[in-house]
Design a protein around this motif. Sequence first.
Motif, short mmCIF file in Angstrom:
data_model
loop_
_atom_site.label_atom_id
_atom_site.label_comp_id
_atom_site.label_asym_id
_atom_site.label_seq_id
_atom_site.Cartn_x
_atom_site.Cartn_y
_atom_site.Cartn_z
N HIS A 207 -5.51 -80.67 78.35
CA HIS A 207 -4.61 -81.41 77.45
C HIS A 207 -5.15 -82.78 77.04
CE1 HIS A 207 -1.60 -78.38 78.37
NE2 HIS A 207 -1.83 -78.58 79.65
N LYS A 226 -2.28 -80.24 72.06
CA LYS A 226 -2.10 -81.64 72.45
C LYS A 226 -3.47 -82.34 72.53
CE LYS A 226 -0.08 -84.45 76.08
NZ LYS A 226 0.29 -84.47 77.49
N SER A 227 -4.43 -81.64 73.14
CA SER A 227 -5.77 -82.21 73.26
C SER A 227 -6.38 -82.43 71.87
CB SER A 227 -6.66 -81.28 74.07
OG SER A 227 -8.00 -81.67 73.99
N ASN A 230 -4.83 -85.38 70.06
CA ASN A 230 -5.14 -86.69 70.65
C ASN A 230 -6.61 -87.09 70.50
OD1 ASN A 230 -2.57 -87.24 71.51
ND2 ASN A 230 -2.85 -86.18 73.47
#
Lengths: 364, 203
Positions: A207, A226-227, A230
């Motif tokens: 993540h 999510k990773s 971001n």
Amino acid sequence: MSRFPLLRLPTLPLLNCIQYLKVFEIIDFSLLSKRTKALVSLVNWNQPDIHLNFSEDSKLCLKFPNDPGLEWILDFESELYDELYTTRAIDGNQFPSYIDSVLHGPKAFHHLVFPNDEHFETMRKMAEHVSAIFRTPIASFEINQQSDPSTMSIVKWLSTLQPSVVDLDVTIDDITAPTLLCILDNIKVTDHFSLDSKVISSEFEYHKAIDIPSVILSHSQWITLKSILNSSYRVLVLEESNSTFWDINSFLMHWLNGSNPQLEYISIRRSMKGKAIEEDIEEAFQIITKDLEVREHEENEKRPMRISISLHRPSSYSPPNDWCYDIVRNDGTIGTFHQTYFHRSDVPDFKFHYFYFHVWNKNI
Amino acid sequence: MTSPASSSEVKYLIESSEGNTFDVSGAALRQSNTFNAMFLNIGADGPIPFTDYNEATLKKVFEYCEHSVNEENYSGPKHQDDLSKWDLNFFNEMDQKMFIDVINASNFLDIERLTSYCCERIARMLRGKNTQEMIKVITLPTAEELEAKQKVEEKKAAAAKKVAEKAAETAEKTETLEELPVQQLVQTTRNKLTRKYLSFSNE
């Protein structure tokens, strides 16, 4: 003639002498003593590009910017075939070795061949030595088909040797989650990371952000939305991805809202059996473009049709140009996307879904 | 002192370690960056003392400079194979000792062309050789030599420390110099100077 007292010369002429030597002679000279090593490292070298490849037949390659047609390769082979070898001393230990040169068109490849050992001890020593004498960190780094303990040991060695590497390329059939985490946590990659490995544990998910400009993952099920959201990629290529159409929609929404300003290209390949991939490409389009203002793409000569994958090693992709759609960000940056399905003839009931997204700006 | 030969050709007197003097043309001397930096603008009043080098070495170095006066400006190293017959003879007729003296002098005088040719000649001794073969060609200090050198340095450092400590001790004892007899005053001053010199050297 009696031996020449070379090391009694004043430093400047001594350094001048060293500059006249060829690369393997420089390395040999620097291996003579601590003093000769220190002297060689005082020379104002044109910093070479150092590439290291850990495999059954490992290599340490040096290319100098002032001699682009010449490559100096230290080979560490599992078996030395040449019987005409001489011995070279490294840290007081004698190693059989021989020199060989090959011409390929205008390029010349000079090989200094040593035997490889089980734990790459000689290669590691030589990599440290070469990096020290030319005062240049290892730029690119390759790990090929190594066991997990061996990979971890190599990664830990590299992380203590230097803070970062420009280019990292890992090819291992199956990699465990701890080994993958060891790579991601210990090696800072400043330009390009390529991982051609299947993660053994199917439950493993990652993540955290991956702050590497260019990333290619051949089996990317472990990387989560999510990773991706971001991270700040310039180029991202995901194969065997678990991303859904809704994930792709979230990604496009995020990008429109100004996230990931460095992004130039993303490609996602999903590969699944039967009806796991939505059959209806129209339906897929509706999901991907939900709540987005989409227009048909018109060919524009200002759109660059080559995308550099790595800035360090010349390699590039051509983005698709047909059946494309655009979304436009407030600052005028255009995101052109394209999706397609392929049936695999060799595996029945098996499809690939490809999604490509290319970012460009007609004002630049 | 400059000795006028003709209006276009100025000659300089060079003094060697033996105290001997000889003439060198201004054109030859100007190949030395050291000379250019030190004397070219201000001129030399009397012989120019290059007294770290003997006459034979200096004459050999300036023989080279005189010969290359009319050559193009130095523009980087030339391969040994491209050297003229004269250049090759010049190098071949030197024995090892003279060759080393010439490199040292050329390095001090900063004569780029000569230093560079000498260095390439040395590099040729190592060309195509591996570590084992290089050891046969050049002298490396042995472990004993390195150990002996380290011992001498340690001894020197210990002696210097002892002198400094003694000087500091004496200085503490002699706070009021006026009350001391003349001989002791001289000794104290010497000690103070030694201490000052040592602290300066340590810097």
